[in-house]
Design a protein around this motif. Structure first.
Motif, PDB file in Angstrom:
ATOM      1  N   GLY A   1       6.018   3.822  -0.561  1.00 60.29           N
ATOM      2  CA  GLY A   1       5.785   5.208  -0.961  1.00 60.29           C
ATOM      3  C   GLY A   1       6.211   6.220   0.075  1.00 60.29           C
ATOM      4  O   GLY A   1       5.559   7.260   0.236  1.00 60.29           O
ATOM      5  N   MET A   2       7.273   5.943   0.792  1.00 59.79           N
ATOM      6  CA  MET A   2       7.780   6.903   1.777  1.00 59.79           C
ATOM      7  C   MET A   2       8.256   8.179   1.077  1.00 59.79           C
ATOM      8  O   MET A   2       8.715   8.131  -0.072  1.00 59.79           O
ATOM      9  N   PRO A   3       8.186   9.311   1.760  1.00 58.57           N
ATOM     10  CA  PRO A   3       8.517  10.591   1.109  1.00 58.57           C
ATOM     11  C   PRO A   3      10.017  10.824   0.981  1.00 58.57           C
ATOM     12  O   PRO A   3      10.559  11.846   1.417  1.00 58.57           O
TER      13      PRO A   3
ATOM     14  N   ARG B   1      22.848   4.785  -3.112  1.00 60.96           N
ATOM     15  CA  ARG B   1      22.813   6.099  -2.464  1.00 60.96           C
ATOM     16  C   ARG B   1      21.442   6.726  -2.689  1.00 60.96           C
ATOM     17  O   ARG B   1      20.858   6.578  -3.761  1.00 60.96           O
ATOM     18  N   ILE B   2      20.961   7.419  -1.673  1.00 61.31           N
ATOM     19  CA  ILE B   2      19.743   8.217  -1.795  1.00 61.31           C
ATOM     20  C   ILE B   2      20.138   9.605  -2.288  1.00 61.31           C
ATOM     21  O   ILE B   2      21.196  10.129  -1.924  1.00 61.31           O
ATOM     22  N   SER B   3      19.312  10.217  -3.107  1.00 60.52           N
ATOM     23  CA  SER B   3      19.605  11.562  -3.607  1.00 60.52           C
ATOM     24  C   SER B   3      19.914  12.504  -2.451  1.00 60.52           C
ATOM     25  O   SER B   3      19.183  12.559  -1.453  1.00 60.52           O
ATOM     26  N   GLY B   4      21.033  13.244  -2.587  1.00 60.29           N
ATOM     27  CA  GLY B   4      21.426  14.214  -1.583  1.00 60.29           C
ATOM     28  C   GLY B   4      22.149  13.634  -0.391  1.00 60.29           C
ATOM     29  O   GLY B   4      22.482  14.364   0.543  1.00 60.29           O
ATOM     30  N   SER B   5      22.430  12.323  -0.386  1.00 61.74           N
ATOM     31  CA  SER B   5      23.092  11.690   0.741  1.00 61.74           C
ATOM     32  C   SER B   5      24.399  11.054   0.295  1.00 61.74           C
ATOM     33  O   SER B   5      24.496  10.510  -0.804  1.00 61.74           O
ATOM     34  N   ALA B   6      25.402  11.107   1.163  1.00 64.16           N
ATOM     35  CA  ALA B   6      26.689  10.469   0.878  1.00 64.16           C
ATOM     36  C   ALA B   6      26.784   9.087   1.498  1.00 64.16           C
ATOM     37  O   ALA B   6      27.786   8.396   1.310  1.00 64.16           O
TER      38      ALA B   6
ATOM     39  N   LEU C   1      10.178  16.009  10.761  1.00 64.26           N
ATOM     40  CA  LEU C   1      11.412  16.577  10.233  1.00 64.26           C
ATOM     41  C   LEU C   1      11.504  16.230   8.754  1.00 64.26           C
ATOM     42  O   LEU C   1      10.800  15.339   8.266  1.00 64.26           O
ATOM     43  N   SER C   2      12.374  16.922   8.048  1.00 57.65           N
ATOM     44  CA  SER C   2      12.593  16.598   6.646  1.00 57.65           C
ATOM     45  C   SER C   2      12.979  15.126   6.519  1.00 57.65           C
ATOM     46  O   SER C   2      13.898  14.660   7.185  1.00 57.65           O
ATOM     47  N   PRO C   3      12.267  14.347   5.684  1.00 61.34           N
ATOM     48  CA  PRO C   3      12.531  12.905   5.602  1.00 61.34           C
ATOM     49  C   PRO C   3      13.927  12.607   5.056  1.00 61.34           C
ATOM     50  O   PRO C   3      14.228  12.841   3.899  1.00 61.34           O
TER      51      PRO C   3
ATOM     52  N   PRO D   1       0.832  -1.216   0.000  1.00 58.02           N
ATOM     53  CA  PRO D   1       0.000   0.000   0.000  1.00 58.02           C
ATOM     54  C   PRO D   1       0.863   1.262   0.000  1.00 58.02           C
ATOM     55  O   PRO D   1       1.805   1.381   0.781  1.00 58.02           O
ATOM     56  N   GLN D   2       0.533   2.186  -0.874  1.00 52.97           N
ATOM     57  CA  GLN D   2       1.300   3.422  -1.021  1.00 52.97           C
ATOM     58  C   GLN D   2       0.668   4.545  -0.205  1.00 52.97           C
ATOM     59  O   GLN D   2      -0.544   4.771  -0.280  1.00 52.97           O
ATOM     60  N   GLY D   3       1.478   5.232   0.584  1.00 58.57           N
ATOM     61  CA  GLY D   3       0.994   6.377   1.348  1.00 58.57           C
ATOM     62  C   GLY D   3       0.219   6.023   2.600  1.00 58.57           C
ATOM     63  O   GLY D   3      -0.328   6.916   3.255  1.00 58.57           O
ATOM     64  N   TYR D   4       0.140   4.749   2.962  1.00 55.39           N
ATOM     65  CA  TYR D   4      -0.603   4.355   4.161  1.00 55.39           C
ATOM     66  C   TYR D   4       0.102   4.842   5.418  1.00 55.39           C
ATOM     67  O   TYR D   4      -0.554   5.266   6.382  1.00 55.39           O
ATOM     68  N   PHE D   5       1.437   4.793   5.412  1.00 54.97           N
ATOM     69  CA  PHE D   5       2.226   5.179   6.582  1.00 54.97           C
ATOM     70  C   PHE D   5       2.810   6.576   6.390  1.00 54.97           C
ATOM     71  O   PHE D   5       3.333   6.898   5.318  1.00 54.97           O
ATOM     72  N   ARG D   6       2.736   7.379   7.419  1.00 54.13           N
ATOM     73  CA  ARG D   6       3.367   8.690   7.421  1.00 54.13           C
ATOM     74  C   ARG D   6       4.797   8.563   7.918  1.00 54.13           C
ATOM     75  O   ARG D   6       5.205   7.549   8.496  1.00 54.13           O
TER      76      ARG D   6
END
Length: 603
Positions: free
Chosen positions: A186-188, A250-255, A44-46, A34-39
């Protein structure tokens, strides 16, 4: 007892078996989550510092490590409607954690927490005093703590096996307990960066993984994908081969170098096998040691992840298609190899090269020594030492290496027995039996332990079986039996008949023992008092309402793994504390004038 096969017998048997096994022709079909079920569990910025599938010592990381802006005591919120079903406190693990059950058949876990929400904190404290234990595991009635999506449940921390502030977050199947990859929900998190490939490893699969050092090829990223340096072709004398890969995501913006979600191996454009990190049980997470080249890593190398299913792997992360990842070369033609790695956001990297057998045969010397074989019970028997490995203990063939030396240490009651070393992994515990070679006084017979030495030192209480003693261990190494007749040490509270603790905010004890501490117990005025033991070393009591002002008796009892007990009792006083006035001193100014300065109190 059943003995292990000789090496040559095993190899002939395995080769014939592999040729006869039919492989499925389709890859694993993945579930839709399920997409978007969990916040997101924090406001804070994810951001994350680790994902599911990241490679850790003896396990895959089983969820997300959520950033908390490098701070503790950030509010943590329920990811969806449900109820708090379980609360635990585990040193050297999750620390303080919460599990919430949700109506869709899934659960979420939040770990390394500090204080729980006030009502939950009060409930847990009550249960700790009722059970007289700081470490607790609490099944909570469904109706006790119902919550809605976004309900405040705790403050973030760095308790348990945490190296810095963060929240460990998992999504699980409630019934099975299997961990599911949270990034499939579907986590942000934004990720447009494909996995990186660093090294390719080539293995001769006529041998065990543990009998060889792989051939390593450096990789280069080009406009058309990754390739092998200096040229994209491997010519080999091995007729039966497999591959390993050093890779990370790697996640975008992370080293941060995270684990990859999926890898696939193709031979002449036909899928052979893939591994997928999407659903793993904690009962299976130690199979990470099968998925990597454990020996290569233990000897100081990087993580190499096998692109073939090891013989003793039962994890379920590998999904055979046309094969299990082991390639049989029967001609001298150049064959196309393609390896793909993929993250949870469908970013894909590919490596393409040619594999060619040079037509030569590598002769293998006859080895008729005993070997340990996966998927059967293996036993090593010596006159005063035995090791028994279950059918689920090893991942590939092992040649036992045994050495005996006489005892020299104080209180040693057996020889020192070395069986292999820590560069070879075990999955199930191994049963060790030792026959003491010393006369043991009656008063020592219930004080025996077996100690293992390897990368670390660990001792287990021993049980008698006739004239032998036995204990179980999770690693190879050197084993020796000892009489543990030295009681543990507690430490001191302070000096004087009545210790003045008025200026103190806490009491700390760090008990020690030559083989290990089993129990710690503290009583204040003959009532159990809660000391925390978050990192499994120091026991800490922070003064609270259970210690009112006045004079008190503190009794501390420590027991080691052999049952030796040390008890100490102190009287102490605790009254309102007023800091002494700051001392003044006279300092000389330039020109001979004097002024008064306040001397700062040392911290």
């Amino acid at each position: 007892m059943k003995k292990a096969l000789s090496l040559n017998m095993f190899l002939r048997f395995t080769f014939a078996l592999l040729l006869s096994v039919p492989f499925t022709t389709t890859a694993q079909t993945l579930k839709k989550y399920p997409q978007g079920y969990f916040r997101w569990p924090l406001n804070l910025s994810p951001e994350i510092v680790a994902n599911m599938g990241e490679l850790r010592a003896n396990h895959w990381h089983m969820g997300l490590d959520v950033r908390t802006a490098q701070k503790v005591n950030q509010p943590v919120y329920a990811a969806a409607d449900g109820y708090i079903a379980y609360v635990g406190i585990r040193p050297s693990s999750y620390g303080r954690f919460i599990i919430i059950n949700h109506p869709n058949g899934l659960s979420t876990l939040y770990g390394h927490l500090n204080d729980f929400s006030p009502a939950l904190e009060a409930y847990v404290t009550q249960q700790q005093y009722q059970q007289q234990s700081w470490a607790v595991e609490l099944d909570i009635p469904k109706e006790k703590f119902p919550i809605t999506k976004g309900t405040f449940i705790a403050y973030s921390g760095t308790t348990g096996a945490s190296q810095g502030p963060h929240v460990h977050f998992e999504i699980r199947e409630t019934i099975s307990g299997k961990c599911l990859n949270p990034l499939l929900f579907g986590m942000p998190i934004i990720d447009a960066v494909p996995p990186a490939m660093v090294k390719l490893a080539l293995y001769d699969r006529s041998k065990s993984f543990y009998e060889q050092t792989p051939q390593i090829y450096k990789l280069k990223n080009t406009a058309s994908g990754y390739t092998i340096l200096p040229k994209p072709v491997i010519k080999t004398s091995f007729q039966k081969v497999s591959f390993g890969l050093e890779t990370y995501d790697r996640i975008s913006g992370s080293a941060n170098q995270d684990g990859i979600y999926k890898a696939r191996l193709f031979l002449d454009n036909e899928l052979q096998v893939e591994f997928i990190i999407d659903s793993i049980s904690y009962n299976d997470t130690r199979y990470m040691n099968a998925q990597i080249d454990y020996k290569y890593k233990a000897n100081g190398g990087s993580y190499l992840q096998h692109l073939s299913k090891p013989p003793g792997d039962r994890s379920g992360v590998y999904h055979p298609a046309a094969g299990d990842g082991t390639i049989f070369l029967t001609d001298t033609a150049a064959h196309k190899i393609r390896i793909e790695t993929e993250d949870a956001y469908n970013n894909i990297s590919s490596l393409n090269f040619l594999l060619q057998w040079n037509g030569s045969y590598v002769s293998r010397p006859e080895i008729e020594s005993q070997i340990f074989v996966p998927n059967i019970t293996n036993v090593l028997e010596k006159p005063d030492f035995e090791a028994s490995l279950s059918a689920n203990s090893i991942y590939d063939t092992i040649i036992p290496s045994y050495l005996r030396s006489n005892a020299t240490e104080t209180y040693a009651v057996s020889a020192l027995h070395r069986l292999n070393d820590e560069t070879t992994p075990l999955h199930d515990n191994m049963t060790i039996r030792i026959k003491p070679d010393k006369i043991i006084p009656d008063e020592w017979k219930n004080k025996l332990v077996i100690r293992r030495i390897g990368n670390n030192v660990i001792a287990r209480p021993a049980q008698w079986q006739g004239n032998w003693i036995t204990a179980t261990f999770s690693d190879f190494g050197s084993f020796q039996a000892f009489a543990d007749v030295v009681p543990p040490s507690i430490g001191e509270l302070g000096s004087g008949d009545t210790v003045n603790l008025s200026a103190s905010t806490r009491i700390i004890f760090t008990p020690s023992d030559n083989f290990g501490i089993k129990k710690f117990r503290a009583e204040l005025d003959d009532q159990w008092l809660r000391f925390t033991n978050d990192k499994s070393r120091s026991w800490i009591y922070i003064f609270d309402e259970r210690c009112p002002y006045g004079i008190h008796k503190l009794k501390v009892t420590v027991e080691d793994i052999a049952g030796n007990v040390t008890t100490k009792t102190w009287w102490f006083k605790k009254y309102p504390y007023t800091a002494p006035p700051k001392k003044k001193k006279t300092v000389k100014k330039k020109g001979g004038a004097k002024k008064t300065a306040v001397k700062k109190k040392k911290k």
